[in-house]
Design an enzyme around this catalytic site. Structure first.
Site, PDB file in Angstrom:
ATOM      1  N   GLY A  98     -22.249   5.912   4.235  1.00  6.61           N
ATOM      2  CA  GLY A  98     -21.369   6.328   3.145  1.00  6.61           C
ATOM      3  C   GLY A  98     -22.008   5.975   1.822  1.00  6.61           C
ATOM      4  O   GLY A  98     -22.182   4.792   1.503  1.00  6.61           O
TER       5      GLY A  98
ATOM      6  N   GLY B 281     -21.052   6.496  -1.444  1.00  7.13           N
ATOM      7  CA  GLY B 281     -20.069   6.854  -2.469  1.00  7.13           C
ATOM      8  C   GLY B 281     -19.901   5.735  -3.481  1.00  7.13           C
ATOM      9  O   GLY B 281     -20.870   5.042  -3.835  1.00  7.13           O
ATOM     10  N   ASN B 282     -18.662   5.540  -3.929  1.00  6.78           N
ATOM     11  CA  ASN B 282     -18.382   4.552  -4.980  1.00  6.78           C
ATOM     12  C   ASN B 282     -18.762   3.132  -4.583  1.00  6.78           C
ATOM     13  O   ASN B 282     -19.060   2.314  -5.436  1.00  6.78           O
ATOM     14  CB  ASN B 282     -16.888   4.583  -5.326  1.00  6.78           C
ATOM     15  CG  ASN B 282     -16.546   5.828  -6.116  1.00  6.78           C
ATOM     16  OD1 ASN B 282     -17.352   6.297  -6.923  1.00  6.78           O
ATOM     17  ND2 ASN B 282     -15.377   6.387  -5.868  1.00  6.78           N
ATOM     18  N   VAL B 283     -18.731   2.842  -3.292  1.00  6.26           N
ATOM     19  CA  VAL B 283     -19.121   1.509  -2.834  1.00  6.26           C
ATOM     20  C   VAL B 283     -20.599   1.517  -2.406  1.00  6.26           C
ATOM     21  O   VAL B 283     -21.374   0.641  -2.804  1.00  6.26           O
ATOM     22  CB  VAL B 283     -18.221   1.039  -1.667  1.00  6.26           C
ATOM     23  CG1 VAL B 283     -18.687  -0.306  -1.139  1.00  6.26           C
ATOM     24  CG2 VAL B 283     -16.764   0.953  -2.113  1.00  6.26           C
ATOM     25  N   GLY B 284     -20.994   2.502  -1.620  1.00  5.40           N
ATOM     26  CA  GLY B 284     -22.348   2.533  -1.046  1.00  5.40           C
ATOM     27  C   GLY B 284     -23.458   2.575  -2.093  1.00  5.40           C
ATOM     28  O   GLY B 284     -24.449   1.850  -1.981  1.00  5.40           O
TER      29      GLY B 284
ATOM     30  N   LYS C  24       0.874  -1.178   0.000  1.00  5.23           N
ATOM     31  CA  LYS C  24       0.000   0.000   0.000  1.00  5.23           C
ATOM     32  C   LYS C  24       0.904   1.219   0.000  1.00  5.23           C
ATOM     33  O   LYS C  24       2.046   1.147   0.454  1.00  5.23           O
ATOM     34  CB  LYS C  24      -0.839   0.001   1.291  1.00  5.23           C
ATOM     35  CG  LYS C  24      -2.044   0.897   1.235  1.00  5.23           C
ATOM     36  CD  LYS C  24      -3.269   0.154   0.734  1.00  5.23           C
ATOM     37  CE  LYS C  24      -4.469   1.028   0.635  1.00  5.23           C
ATOM     38  NZ  LYS C  24      -5.643   0.285   0.172  1.00  5.23           N
TER      39      LYS C  24
HETATM   40  P1  NAD Z   1     -16.042   7.473  -1.617  1.00  5.40           P
HETATM   41  O1  NAD Z   1     -15.192   8.616  -1.294  1.00  5.40           O
HETATM   42  O2  NAD Z   1     -16.533   7.288  -3.026  1.00  5.40           O
HETATM   43  O3  NAD Z   1     -17.360   7.495  -0.695  1.00  5.40           O
HETATM   44  C1  NAD Z   1     -17.325   7.680   0.682  1.00  5.40           C
HETATM   45  C2  NAD Z   1     -18.688   8.156   1.144  1.00  5.40           C
HETATM   46  O4  NAD Z   1     -18.640   8.260   2.557  1.00  5.40           O
HETATM   47  C3  NAD Z   1     -19.130   9.510   0.603  1.00  5.40           C
HETATM   48  O5  NAD Z   1     -20.493   9.446   0.248  1.00  5.40           O
HETATM   49  C4  NAD Z   1     -18.950  10.438   1.819  1.00  5.40           C
HETATM   50  O6  NAD Z   1     -19.862  11.512   1.823  1.00  5.40           O
HETATM   51  C5  NAD Z   1     -19.264   9.462   2.928  1.00  5.40           C
HETATM   52  N1  NAD Z   1     -18.814   9.911   4.248  1.00  5.40           N
HETATM   53  C6  NAD Z   1     -17.703  10.611   4.571  1.00  5.40           C
HETATM   54  N2  NAD Z   1     -17.699  10.878   5.896  1.00  5.40           N
HETATM   55  C7  NAD Z   1     -18.832  10.338   6.384  1.00  5.40           C
HETATM   56  C8  NAD Z   1     -19.403  10.277   7.660  1.00  5.40           C
HETATM   57  N3  NAD Z   1     -18.813  10.873   8.689  1.00  5.40           N
HETATM   58  N4  NAD Z   1     -20.584   9.612   7.834  1.00  5.40           N
HETATM   59  C9  NAD Z   1     -21.196   9.034   6.783  1.00  5.40           C
HETATM   60  N5  NAD Z   1     -20.705   9.070   5.544  1.00  5.40           N
HETATM   61  C10 NAD Z   1     -19.541   9.698   5.349  1.00  5.40           C
HETATM   62  O7  NAD Z   1     -15.234   6.187  -1.120  1.00  5.40           O
HETATM   63  P2  NAD Z   1     -15.441   4.665  -1.564  1.00  5.40           P
HETATM   64  O8  NAD Z   1     -14.568   4.353  -2.729  1.00  5.40           O
HETATM   65  O9  NAD Z   1     -16.910   4.388  -1.648  1.00  5.40           O
HETATM   66  O10 NAD Z   1     -14.803   3.907  -0.330  1.00  5.40           O
HETATM   67  C11 NAD Z   1     -15.499   3.789   0.897  1.00  5.40           C
HETATM   68  C12 NAD Z   1     -14.750   2.836   1.802  1.00  5.40           C
HETATM   69  O11 NAD Z   1     -14.623   1.573   1.165  1.00  5.40           O
HETATM   70  C13 NAD Z   1     -13.321   3.266   2.154  1.00  5.40           C
HETATM   71  O12 NAD Z   1     -13.040   2.800   3.457  1.00  5.40           O
HETATM   72  C14 NAD Z   1     -12.465   2.486   1.171  1.00  5.40           C
HETATM   73  O13 NAD Z   1     -11.157   2.276   1.653  1.00  5.40           O
HETATM   74  C15 NAD Z   1     -13.246   1.184   1.120  1.00  5.40           C
HETATM   75  N6  NAD Z   1     -12.996   0.399  -0.069  1.00  5.40           N
HETATM   76  C16 NAD Z   1     -13.298   0.888  -1.300  1.00  5.40           C
HETATM   77  C17 NAD Z   1     -13.075   0.087  -2.417  1.00  5.40           C
HETATM   78  C18 NAD Z   1     -13.455   0.565  -3.784  1.00  5.40           C
HETATM   79  O14 NAD Z   1     -13.491  -0.282  -4.696  1.00  5.40           O
HETATM   80  N7  NAD Z   1     -13.793   1.825  -3.992  1.00  5.40           N
HETATM   81  C19 NAD Z   1     -12.502  -1.181  -2.283  1.00  5.40           C
HETATM   82  C20 NAD Z   1     -12.213  -1.673  -0.994  1.00  5.40           C
HETATM   83  C21 NAD Z   1     -12.469  -0.865   0.111  1.00  5.40           C
END
Ligand code: NAD
Length: 369
Positions: free
Chosen positions: A178, A180-183, A80
Protein backbone atom coordinates in the site's frame (compact mmCIF):
# COMPACT_ATOMS: atom_id res chain seq x y z
CA UNK A 1 -29.08 -14.39 14.15
CA UNK A 2 -30.41 -10.88 13.91
CA UNK A 3 -28.28 -7.74 13.87
CA UNK A 4 -28.86 -6.92 17.54
CA UNK A 5 -27.49 -10.26 18.66
CA UNK A 6 -24.53 -10.06 16.30
CA UNK A 7 -23.31 -6.63 17.42
CA UNK A 8 -23.74 -7.53 21.08
CA UNK A 9 -21.44 -10.52 20.56
CA UNK A 10 -18.62 -7.98 20.88
CA UNK A 11 -20.00 -6.39 24.06
CA UNK A 12 -18.00 -6.90 27.25
CA UNK A 13 -17.21 -5.16 30.52
CA UNK A 14 -15.95 -1.95 28.87
CA UNK A 15 -18.28 -1.39 25.93
CA UNK A 16 -19.59 -0.54 23.44
CA UNK A 17 -21.63 2.10 25.19
CA UNK A 18 -23.68 3.30 22.21
CA UNK A 19 -24.40 1.83 18.79
CA UNK A 20 -26.41 4.32 16.78
CA UNK A 21 -27.83 3.83 13.31
CA UNK A 22 -28.70 7.01 11.42
CA UNK A 23 -30.98 7.32 8.45
CA UNK A 24 -31.97 10.53 6.67
CA UNK A 25 -34.86 9.73 4.33
CA UNK A 26 -34.57 12.69 1.94
CA UNK A 27 -31.06 11.86 0.71
CA UNK A 28 -31.23 8.26 2.04
CA UNK A 29 -27.95 8.76 3.90
CA UNK A 30 -27.19 5.76 6.13
CA UNK A 31 -24.57 5.79 8.85
CA UNK A 32 -23.41 3.89 11.91
CA UNK A 33 -21.84 5.51 14.97
CA UNK A 34 -20.28 3.45 17.76
CA UNK A 35 -19.08 5.00 20.98
CA UNK A 36 -17.15 2.27 22.71
CA UNK A 37 -15.95 3.76 25.98
CA UNK A 38 -15.63 7.35 27.21
CA UNK A 39 -14.03 6.82 30.63
CA UNK A 40 -10.89 8.69 29.57
CA UNK A 41 -12.81 11.48 27.85
CA UNK A 42 -15.00 12.05 24.79
CA UNK A 43 -14.52 9.39 22.14
CA UNK A 44 -12.16 10.36 19.31
CA UNK A 45 -12.23 8.29 16.13
CA UNK A 46 -12.51 8.49 12.39
CA UNK A 47 -15.43 8.59 9.98
CA UNK A 48 -15.05 5.86 7.36
CA UNK A 49 -16.99 6.23 4.11
CA UNK A 50 -17.40 3.06 2.10
CA UNK A 51 -20.23 1.17 0.45
CA UNK A 52 -19.42 -2.02 2.32
CA UNK A 53 -18.87 -0.65 5.84
CA UNK A 54 -20.77 -2.72 8.42
CA UNK A 55 -21.90 -2.32 12.01
CA UNK A 56 -19.62 -5.09 13.24
CA UNK A 57 -16.65 -3.50 11.46
CA UNK A 58 -17.39 -0.16 13.15
CA UNK A 59 -17.81 -1.89 16.51
CA UNK A 60 -14.39 -3.60 16.13
CA UNK A 61 -12.70 -0.40 14.98
CA UNK A 62 -14.20 1.62 17.84
CA UNK A 63 -12.70 -0.80 20.38
CA UNK A 64 -9.39 -0.48 18.64
CA UNK A 65 -9.69 3.31 19.09
CA UNK A 66 -10.41 2.88 22.83
CA UNK A 67 -7.17 0.90 23.17
CA UNK A 68 -5.18 3.16 20.84
CA UNK A 69 -6.22 6.34 22.66
CA UNK A 70 -5.70 5.04 26.18
CA UNK A 71 -2.30 3.57 25.26
CA UNK A 72 -1.25 6.91 23.79
CA UNK A 73 -2.32 8.60 27.03
CA UNK A 74 -4.85 10.80 25.26
CA UNK A 75 -7.75 12.30 27.24
CA UNK A 76 -10.14 10.48 24.90
CA UNK A 77 -12.16 7.33 24.75
CA UNK A 78 -12.76 5.35 21.58
CA UNK A 79 -15.40 5.65 18.90
CA UNK A 80 -15.76 5.27 15.18
CA UNK A 81 -18.37 5.83 12.53
CA UNK A 82 -19.18 4.57 9.09
CA UNK A 83 -21.16 6.25 6.34
CA UNK A 84 -22.53 3.70 3.90
CA UNK A 85 -21.76 5.44 0.59
CA UNK A 86 -19.26 5.38 -2.24
CA UNK A 87 -16.88 8.32 -1.64
CA UNK A 88 -16.06 8.49 -5.35
CA UNK A 89 -19.61 8.96 -6.62
CA UNK A 90 -21.57 10.57 -3.82
CA UNK A 91 -22.26 14.31 -3.27
CA UNK A 92 -19.74 14.29 -0.44
CA UNK A 93 -20.46 17.70 1.07
CA UNK A 94 -24.18 16.96 1.28
CA UNK A 95 -23.71 13.48 2.75
CA UNK A 96 -21.10 14.62 5.27
CA UNK A 97 -23.21 17.59 6.38
CA UNK A 98 -26.26 15.31 6.72
CA UNK A 99 -24.20 12.86 8.79
CA UNK A 100 -22.86 15.71 10.94
CA UNK A 101 -26.36 17.01 11.69
CA UNK A 102 -27.31 13.44 12.66
CA UNK A 103 -24.51 13.18 15.24
CA UNK A 104 -25.04 16.66 16.69
CA UNK A 105 -26.61 15.25 19.85
CA UNK A 106 -23.80 12.69 20.36
CA UNK A 107 -21.67 15.22 22.19
CA UNK A 108 -19.30 12.58 23.56
CA UNK A 109 -18.06 11.73 20.03
CA UNK A 110 -15.45 13.78 18.17
CA UNK A 111 -15.10 12.72 14.52
CA UNK A 112 -11.83 12.65 12.57
CA UNK A 113 -10.86 11.59 9.03
CA UNK A 114 -10.57 7.94 7.99
CA UNK A 115 -10.75 5.99 4.73
CA UNK A 116 -13.03 7.84 2.30
CA UNK A 117 -13.05 11.13 4.26
CA UNK A 118 -10.47 13.89 4.60
CA UNK A 119 -9.73 17.32 6.06
CA UNK A 120 -12.36 18.99 3.90
CA UNK A 121 -14.97 16.52 5.20
CA UNK A 122 -13.94 17.43 8.75
CA UNK A 123 -14.35 21.14 7.91
CA UNK A 124 -18.01 20.39 7.02
CA UNK A 125 -18.48 18.38 10.25
CA UNK A 126 -16.93 21.21 12.26
CA UNK A 127 -19.17 23.76 10.57
CA UNK A 128 -22.28 21.74 11.46
CA UNK A 129 -21.37 20.59 14.98
CA UNK A 130 -18.36 22.57 16.27
CA UNK A 131 -16.63 19.24 16.98
CA UNK A 132 -14.05 17.63 14.68
CA UNK A 133 -10.34 16.82 14.57
CA UNK A 134 -8.10 16.54 11.52
CA UNK A 135 -9.16 19.95 10.17
CA UNK A 136 -7.58 21.86 7.28
CA UNK A 137 -4.66 24.17 8.16
CA UNK A 138 -6.87 27.25 7.53
CA UNK A 139 -9.09 26.17 10.45
CA UNK A 140 -6.17 25.50 12.79
CA UNK A 141 -5.69 21.90 11.73
CA UNK A 142 -2.50 19.86 11.48
CA UNK A 143 -2.75 17.95 8.18
CA UNK A 144 -1.80 14.54 9.51
CA UNK A 145 -1.43 12.80 6.16
CA UNK A 146 0.61 15.62 4.64
CA UNK A 147 3.08 15.54 7.55
CA UNK A 148 3.14 11.71 7.60
CA UNK A 149 2.08 11.45 11.26
CA UNK A 150 1.14 7.76 11.21
CA UNK A 151 4.15 6.84 9.08
CA UNK A 152 6.49 8.62 11.49
CA UNK A 153 5.06 6.56 14.35
CA UNK A 154 5.78 3.30 12.53
CA UNK A 155 9.44 4.32 12.10
CA UNK A 156 9.67 5.24 15.80
CA UNK A 157 8.24 1.82 16.58
CA UNK A 158 10.96 0.18 14.44
CA UNK A 159 13.67 2.25 16.18
CA UNK A 160 12.71 0.53 19.44
CA UNK A 161 11.83 -2.93 18.06
CA UNK A 162 15.22 -3.37 16.38
CA UNK A 163 16.83 -3.39 19.85
CA UNK A 164 14.89 -6.54 20.79
CA UNK A 165 15.71 -8.61 17.71
CA UNK A 166 18.89 -9.01 15.76
CA UNK A 167 18.18 -6.16 13.35
CA UNK A 168 19.81 -2.91 12.29
CA UNK A 169 17.51 -0.51 10.43
CA UNK A 170 20.55 0.83 8.61
CA UNK A 171 20.87 -1.49 5.62
CA UNK A 172 17.70 -3.47 6.45
CA UNK A 173 15.47 -4.52 3.53
CA UNK A 174 11.98 -3.03 3.64
CA UNK A 175 8.74 -3.92 1.84
CA UNK A 176 5.55 -1.85 1.99
CA UNK A 177 2.06 -3.05 1.06
CA UNK A 178 0.00 0.00 0.00
CA UNK A 179 1.75 3.15 -1.21
CA UNK A 180 -0.76 5.74 -0.01
CA UNK A 181 -0.94 8.34 2.75
CA UNK A 182 0.83 6.04 5.18
CA UNK A 183 3.04 3.94 2.86
CA UNK A 184 4.71 6.81 0.97
CA UNK A 185 5.92 8.88 3.95
CA UNK A 186 6.85 5.65 5.76
CA UNK A 187 9.25 4.84 2.89
CA UNK A 188 10.90 8.25 3.49
CA UNK A 189 11.14 7.90 7.29
CA UNK A 190 12.68 4.43 6.97
CA UNK A 191 15.07 5.61 4.22
CA UNK A 192 16.30 8.32 6.62
CA UNK A 193 17.28 5.46 8.93
CA UNK A 194 19.21 3.69 6.17
CA UNK A 195 16.60 1.04 5.29
CA UNK A 196 16.48 -0.11 1.65
CA UNK A 197 13.03 -0.28 0.06
CA UNK A 198 13.10 -3.43 -2.10
CA UNK A 199 9.37 -3.79 -2.80
CA UNK A 200 6.20 -1.70 -2.72
CA UNK A 201 2.68 -2.45 -3.85
CA UNK A 202 -0.60 -0.75 -4.62
CA UNK A 203 -3.90 -1.99 -6.02
CA UNK A 204 -2.33 -2.29 -9.52
CA UNK A 205 0.66 -4.42 -8.60
CA UNK A 206 4.06 -4.65 -6.97
CA UNK A 207 7.38 -3.09 -7.97
CA UNK A 208 10.47 -5.04 -6.88
CA UNK A 209 14.20 -4.47 -7.06
CA UNK A 210 16.44 -6.43 -4.71
CA UNK A 211 19.08 -3.67 -4.93
CA UNK A 212 16.62 -1.02 -3.80
CA UNK A 213 14.05 1.39 -5.23
CA UNK A 214 14.67 5.14 -5.24
CA UNK A 215 12.11 6.33 -2.69
CA UNK A 216 11.70 9.92 -3.91
CA UNK A 217 11.44 8.77 -7.50
CA UNK A 218 8.91 6.08 -6.62
CA UNK A 219 6.75 8.58 -4.72
CA UNK A 220 6.89 10.96 -7.70
CA UNK A 221 5.88 8.14 -10.07
CA UNK A 222 3.01 7.05 -7.80
CA UNK A 223 1.75 10.63 -7.50
CA UNK A 224 2.03 11.50 -11.19
CA UNK A 225 0.94 8.22 -12.81
CA UNK A 226 -1.22 6.69 -10.10
CA UNK A 227 0.75 3.46 -9.66
CA UNK A 228 4.10 2.19 -8.40
CA UNK A 229 4.12 -0.26 -11.32
CA UNK A 230 5.12 2.57 -13.70
CA UNK A 231 8.52 2.85 -11.99
CA UNK A 232 11.07 1.76 -14.57
CA UNK A 233 14.01 0.30 -12.65
CA UNK A 234 12.29 -2.75 -11.19
CA UNK A 235 10.34 -5.91 -11.83
CA UNK A 236 6.55 -5.59 -11.98
CA UNK A 237 4.66 -8.32 -10.10
CA UNK A 238 1.09 -8.91 -8.91
CA UNK A 239 -0.03 -7.01 -5.76
CA UNK A 240 -0.15 -10.21 -3.71
CA UNK A 241 3.41 -11.17 -4.77
CA UNK A 242 4.73 -8.53 -2.38
CA UNK A 243 4.06 -10.96 0.47
CA UNK A 244 6.45 -13.50 -1.07
CA UNK A 245 9.43 -11.12 -1.11
CA UNK A 246 12.08 -11.95 1.46
CA UNK A 247 12.55 -8.88 3.66
CA UNK A 248 13.77 -7.70 7.05
CA UNK A 249 10.88 -5.31 7.72
CA UNK A 250 7.38 -5.62 6.28
CA UNK A 251 4.90 -2.77 6.62
CA UNK A 252 1.31 -3.69 5.74
CA UNK A 253 -0.25 -0.28 5.02
CA UNK A 254 -3.39 -1.05 3.03
CA UNK A 255 -6.05 -3.71 3.55
CA UNK A 256 -7.45 -5.70 6.48
CA UNK A 257 -6.56 -9.37 7.00
CA UNK A 258 -3.85 -9.36 4.29
CA UNK A 259 -1.94 -11.97 6.26
CA UNK A 260 -4.13 -14.79 7.51
CA UNK A 261 -3.95 -18.45 8.44
CA UNK A 262 -3.77 -19.29 4.71
CA UNK A 263 -0.53 -17.44 3.95
CA UNK A 264 1.23 -16.78 7.26
CA UNK A 265 3.63 -19.67 6.63
CA UNK A 266 5.08 -18.07 3.47
CA UNK A 267 5.99 -14.73 5.02
CA UNK A 268 9.76 -14.29 5.20
CA UNK A 269 10.39 -11.24 7.38
CA UNK A 270 12.05 -10.40 10.68
CA UNK A 271 9.78 -7.58 11.83
CA UNK A 272 6.24 -6.62 10.84
CA UNK A 273 4.87 -3.25 11.87
CA UNK A 274 1.11 -3.02 11.47
CA UNK A 275 0.62 0.38 9.85
CA UNK A 276 -2.86 -0.52 8.59
CA UNK A 277 -5.76 -1.35 10.90
CA UNK A 278 -6.27 -5.11 11.41
CA UNK A 279 -3.93 -6.15 8.53
CA UNK A 280 -3.25 -9.57 10.10
CA UNK A 281 -5.75 -11.94 11.68
CA UNK A 282 -5.14 -12.66 15.35
CA UNK A 283 -4.46 -16.34 14.63
CA UNK A 284 -1.91 -15.44 11.94
CA UNK A 285 -0.19 -13.01 14.31
CA UNK A 286 0.35 -15.92 16.70
CA UNK A 287 1.64 -18.20 13.94
CA UNK A 288 4.11 -15.50 12.85
CA UNK A 289 5.28 -14.93 16.42
CA UNK A 290 5.82 -18.67 16.90
CA UNK A 291 7.91 -18.62 13.70
CA UNK A 292 10.16 -15.94 15.24
CA UNK A 293 8.67 -12.97 13.37
CA UNK A 294 8.02 -10.00 15.63
CA UNK A 295 4.65 -8.33 14.91
CA UNK A 296 3.85 -4.96 16.49
CA UNK A 297 0.04 -4.62 16.83
CA UNK A 298 -1.81 -1.88 14.93
CA UNK A 299 -3.15 0.06 17.90
CA UNK A 300 0.41 0.51 19.19
CA UNK A 301 2.19 1.11 15.87
CA UNK A 302 -0.26 3.29 13.94
CA UNK A 303 -1.30 5.72 16.70
CA UNK A 304 0.55 8.66 15.11
CA UNK A 305 -2.54 9.92 13.29
CA UNK A 306 -4.86 10.02 16.30
CA UNK A 307 -2.14 11.48 18.51
CA UNK A 308 -1.84 14.35 16.01
CA UNK A 309 -5.63 14.74 15.89
CA UNK A 310 -5.73 14.99 19.68
CA UNK A 311 -2.83 17.48 19.84
CA UNK A 312 -4.66 19.58 17.24
CA UNK A 313 -8.00 19.36 19.10
CA UNK A 314 -6.35 20.64 22.28
CA UNK A 315 -4.67 23.55 20.49
CA UNK A 316 -1.14 22.11 20.11
CA UNK A 317 1.35 22.49 17.28
CA UNK A 318 2.86 20.20 14.65
CA UNK A 319 6.16 20.08 16.60
CA UNK A 320 4.30 19.04 19.74
CA UNK A 321 2.51 16.33 17.73
CA UNK A 322 5.81 14.84 16.52
CA UNK A 323 7.27 14.95 20.04
CA UNK A 324 4.18 13.28 21.45
CA UNK A 325 4.21 10.54 18.80
CA UNK A 326 7.85 9.78 19.54
CA UNK A 327 7.33 9.75 23.29
CA UNK A 328 4.14 7.64 23.35
CA UNK A 329 5.01 5.10 20.68
CA UNK A 330 8.55 4.52 22.00
CA UNK A 331 7.30 4.09 25.56
CA UNK A 332 4.49 1.72 24.57
CA UNK A 333 6.66 -0.38 22.26
CA UNK A 334 9.26 -0.75 25.01
CA UNK A 335 6.70 -1.63 27.67
CA UNK A 336 5.11 -4.31 25.51
CA UNK A 337 8.30 -5.84 24.21
CA UNK A 338 9.85 -5.99 27.69
CA UNK A 339 6.85 -8.08 28.77
CA UNK A 340 6.77 -10.19 25.58
CA UNK A 341 10.41 -11.22 25.96
CA UNK A 342 10.51 -11.55 29.76
CA UNK A 343 7.18 -13.37 30.16
CA UNK A 344 7.10 -15.19 26.82
CA UNK A 345 3.74 -13.78 25.75
CA UNK A 346 2.26 -12.72 22.42
CA UNK A 347 2.53 -8.99 21.56
CA UNK A 348 -1.21 -8.47 20.96
CA UNK A 349 -2.27 -10.34 24.12
CA UNK A 350 0.17 -8.24 26.12
CA UNK A 351 -0.91 -4.95 24.51
CA UNK A 352 -4.63 -5.70 24.95
CA UNK A 353 -4.13 -6.69 28.58
CA UNK A 354 -2.25 -3.45 29.40
CA UNK A 355 -4.77 -1.32 27.46
CA UNK A 356 -7.78 -2.96 29.12
CA UNK A 357 -6.34 -2.51 32.60
CA UNK A 358 -5.90 1.20 31.84
CA UNK A 359 -9.50 1.52 30.62
CA UNK A 360 -10.79 -0.24 33.73
CA UNK A 361 -8.72 2.12 35.91
CA UNK A 362 -10.17 5.12 34.06
CA UNK A 363 -13.67 3.68 34.66
CA UNK A 364 -12.86 3.37 38.35
CA UNK A 365 -11.85 7.04 38.54
CA UNK A 366 -15.33 7.82 37.25
CA UNK A 367 -16.97 5.54 39.85
CA UNK A 368 -18.45 3.46 37.02
CA UNK A 369 -17.14 0.25 38.52
P1 NAD B 1 -4.71 5.35 1.27
O1 NAD B 1 -6.01 5.16 0.63
O2 NAD B 1 -4.03 6.69 1.18
O3 NAD B 1 -3.65 4.29 0.67
C1 NAD B 1 -3.92 2.93 0.55
C2 NAD B 1 -2.97 2.34 -0.47
O4 NAD B 1 -3.22 0.94 -0.51
C3 NAD B 1 -3.13 2.87 -1.89
O5 NAD B 1 -1.85 3.07 -2.45
C4 NAD B 1 -3.84 1.71 -2.61
O6 NAD B 1 -3.51 1.64 -3.98
C5 NAD B 1 -3.25 0.54 -1.86
N1 NAD B 1 -4.00 -0.71 -2.03
C6 NAD B 1 -5.33 -0.88 -2.15
N2 NAD B 1 -5.60 -2.19 -2.36
C7 NAD B 1 -4.41 -2.82 -2.37
C8 NAD B 1 -4.02 -4.15 -2.55
N3 NAD B 1 -4.93 -5.09 -2.79
N4 NAD B 1 -2.69 -4.47 -2.48
C9 NAD B 1 -1.77 -3.51 -2.26
N5 NAD B 1 -2.09 -2.23 -2.10
C10 NAD B 1 -3.38 -1.88 -2.14
O7 NAD B 1 -4.90 4.90 2.79
P2 NAD B 1 -3.98 5.28 4.05
O8 NAD B 1 -4.49 6.52 4.69
O9 NAD B 1 -2.55 5.19 3.63
O10 NAD B 1 -4.35 4.10 5.04
C11 NAD B 1 -3.82 2.80 4.86
C12 NAD B 1 -4.15 1.95 6.06
O11 NAD B 1 -3.63 2.56 7.23
C13 NAD B 1 -5.65 1.77 6.33
O12 NAD B 1 -5.84 0.49 6.90
C14 NAD B 1 -5.95 2.82 7.39
O13 NAD B 1 -7.07 2.47 8.17
C15 NAD B 1 -4.67 2.74 8.20
N6 NAD B 1 -4.41 3.93 8.99
C16 NAD B 1 -4.22 5.13 8.39
C17 NAD B 1 -3.93 6.24 9.18
C18 NAD B 1 -3.66 7.57 8.55
O14 NAD B 1 -3.15 8.45 9.27
N7 NAD B 1 -3.90 7.78 7.27
C19 NAD B 1 -3.89 6.13 10.57
C20 NAD B 1 -4.07 4.87 11.17
C21 NAD B 1 -4.33 3.77 10.36
Amino acid sequence: MDLTNRVFEFADDIGPEKIVHLYEPRSQTKAIVVIDNVAAGPALGGVRMALDVTTTEVVRLSRSMTYKNIMAGLPHGGGKSGIIADPKTVNKEHVIRTFARGINSLTDYIPGPDMGTDETSMAYVYDETGRAAGLPRELGGIPLDEIGATAYGTAVCADIAQEYINLDLNGARLTIEGFGNVGKPAARFFAERGAILVGASDSNGTIYNKNGLDVDDLIRIKETTGSVTNYKDGEVLESTDLLMISTDIFLPAARPDVINEGNSDVIDAGLIIEAANIPITEKAEKILHDRGILVIPDFIANAGGVITASVEYHGGTETQAFDRIKYSISRNTKEILDKVYSENTYPRDTAVSIAKQRVLRAMKYREWI
